[in-house]
Design a protein around this motif. Structure first.
Motif, PDB file in Angstrom:
ATOM      1  N   ILE A 209      -7.660   2.705  29.338  1.00  0.00           N
ATOM      2  CA  ILE A 209      -7.508   1.908  28.124  1.00  0.00           C
ATOM      3  C   ILE A 209      -6.389   0.890  28.298  1.00  0.00           C
ATOM      4  N   ASP A 210      -5.284   1.328  28.892  1.00  0.00           N
ATOM      5  CA  ASP A 210      -4.152   0.428  29.085  1.00  0.00           C
ATOM      6  C   ASP A 210      -4.506  -0.728  30.014  1.00  0.00           C
ATOM      7  N   GLN A 211      -5.202  -0.427  31.093  1.00  0.00           N
ATOM      8  CA  GLN A 211      -5.532  -1.443  32.089  1.00  0.00           C
ATOM      9  C   GLN A 211      -6.819  -2.198  31.768  1.00  0.00           C
ATOM     10  N   ASN A 212      -7.482  -1.775  30.685  1.00  0.00           N
ATOM     11  CA  ASN A 212      -8.762  -2.384  30.305  1.00  0.00           C
ATOM     12  C   ASN A 212      -9.742  -2.383  31.476  1.00  0.00           C
ATOM     13  N   SER A 213      -9.745  -1.264  32.199  1.00  0.00           N
ATOM     14  CA  SER A 213     -10.595  -1.117  33.388  1.00  0.00           C
ATOM     15  C   SER A 213     -10.863   0.358  33.615  1.00  0.00           C
ATOM     16  N   TRP A 214     -12.092   0.653  34.043  1.00  0.00           N
ATOM     17  CA  TRP A 214     -12.475   2.037  34.309  1.00  0.00           C
ATOM     18  C   TRP A 214     -12.615   2.287  35.819  1.00  0.00           C
ATOM     19  N   VAL A 215     -11.990   1.396  36.607  1.00  0.00           N
ATOM     20  CA  VAL A 215     -12.068   1.522  38.059  1.00  0.00           C
ATOM     21  C   VAL A 215     -11.388   2.806  38.537  1.00  0.00           C
ATOM     22  N   ASN A 216     -10.351   3.254  37.800  1.00  0.00           N
ATOM     23  CA  ASN A 216      -9.661   4.463  38.245  1.00  0.00           C
ATOM     24  C   ASN A 216     -10.574   5.686  38.223  1.00  0.00           C
ATOM     25  N   PHE A 217     -11.661   5.636  37.427  1.00  0.00           N
ATOM     26  CA  PHE A 217     -12.624   6.732  37.425  1.00  0.00           C
ATOM     27  C   PHE A 217     -13.463   6.707  38.703  1.00  0.00           C
ATOM     28  N   SER A 218     -13.971   5.523  39.044  1.00  0.00           N
ATOM     29  CA  SER A 218     -14.764   5.419  40.272  1.00  0.00           C
ATOM     30  C   SER A 218     -13.883   5.528  41.507  1.00  0.00           C
ATOM     31  N   GLY A 219     -12.619   5.094  41.391  1.00  0.00           N
ATOM     32  CA  GLY A 219     -11.705   5.163  42.519  1.00  0.00           C
ATOM     33  C   GLY A 219     -11.199   6.573  42.789  1.00  0.00           C
ATOM     34  N   ASN A 220     -11.277   7.438  41.799  1.00  0.00           N
ATOM     35  CA  ASN A 220     -10.879   8.840  41.973  1.00  0.00           C
ATOM     36  C   ASN A 220     -11.924   9.729  41.323  1.00  0.00           C
ATOM     37  N   ILE A 221     -13.173   9.551  41.770  1.00  0.00           N
ATOM     38  CA  ILE A 221     -14.282  10.298  41.186  1.00  0.00           C
ATOM     39  C   ILE A 221     -14.090  11.800  41.352  1.00  0.00           C
TER      40      ILE A 221
END
Length: 273
Positions: A209-221
């Motif tokens: 939410i803070d970064q307005n990006s959900w890449v951290n989910f795919s980056g640390n699946i």
């Protein structure tokens, strides 16, 4: 984290609070089982295959977390793949948790060696799975050496630890089903593990939410799936413990109705059992 700025101080605080809360809950989840084994001087009811798979899984997770958190080369490869504006999805609490988990699962395995265990032993299937995992580790390490593809290598480790996270619960769930009992398997472990899984998932949501990006989910699946898998099986164990196979010790004291009368015709005093 790792040079990337937070947009919201509130979410940064929430991220850190959730992260360390998850560390506390997941770390504490090992102790109810350890103490139960210690006081009973027995590990009957605790599946050895579950413990061995769990120890291997946490070892792989420790390698992944420490590499991505401490190695500048691995972090650089992560940013090349996902963008230099993205935070590395491993926090200090992840490293602390996985280190603690490896140590505590080792202690639990030691308890299995010294306490009463009935007729239980490690299955050939589990030994075969563990052997295959370490063969894959060796082969992938050898492949990654020429190109120094460290991110690819630890991603393989992360994938394997997620697979083991799914597999590791199955022997214990099946054992509970076959015994029609959860006696010997600590429900405190399950409740704390469930809370830790939910908290760690919430930590990742706060970062996204803070970064307005959900890449951290795919980056640390691996971390995402680990939380979801833990929650799923913990719900299963709670259903087994509280609804399907409630502990015999938890049964309330029954009162037997008198079946005979005394010679004087008065009922025999009620017998408590």
């Amino acid at each position: 984290m790792m040079g990337i700025a937070w947009n919201s101080h509130t979410l940064e605080v929430a991220y850190r609070v959730l992260g360390w809360s998850g560390f506390f809950l997941w770390s504490c989840s090992f102790y109810p089982q350890l103490l139960l084994n210690f006081f009973r001087k027995s590990v009957v009811g605790l599946n050895f295959n579950y413990l061995l798979l769990n120890n291997t899984k946490h070892t792989l997770y420790l390698i992944y977390n420490t590499s991505l958190y401490f190695s500048s080369s691995v972090r650089f490869q992560y940013h090349l793949k996902y963008g230099f504006d993205q935070m590395v999805p491993v926090a200090a609490n992840d490293v602390a948790f996985s280190t603690h988990a490896v140590l505590l699962t080792g202690v639990l395995l030691f308890q299995c060696a010294i306490y009463e265990r009935g007729n239980q032993s490690l299955s050939k299937v589990s030994i075969g799975i563990i052997s295959l995992v370490w063969i894959i580790v060796a082969v992938c390490s050898f492949i990654s050496l020429p190109t120094k593809s460290w991110l690819w290598l630890i991603s393989i480790f992360n994938t394997m630890q997620v697979i083991l996270a799914v597999i590791k619960y199955i022997p214990q769930a099946v054992m509970n089903f076959m015994r029609k009992s959860t006696d010997g398997f600590s429900i405190g472990n399950v409740l704390l593990d469930f809370s830790g899984g939910v908290t760690n998932y919430a930590q990742m949501v706060a970062q996204s939410i803070d970064q307005n990006s959900w890449v951290n989910f795919s980056g640390n699946i691996g971390k995402v799936l680990l939380s979801l898998v833990s929650v799923f099986f913990d719900v299963l164990f709670m259903c087994q413990h509280y609804f399907l196979y409630p502990s015999k010790k938890a049964a309330s004291i029954r009162v037997k109705e008198p079946l005979i009368k005394s010679p004087l015709g008065s009922p025999v005093p009620l017998e408590r059992v």
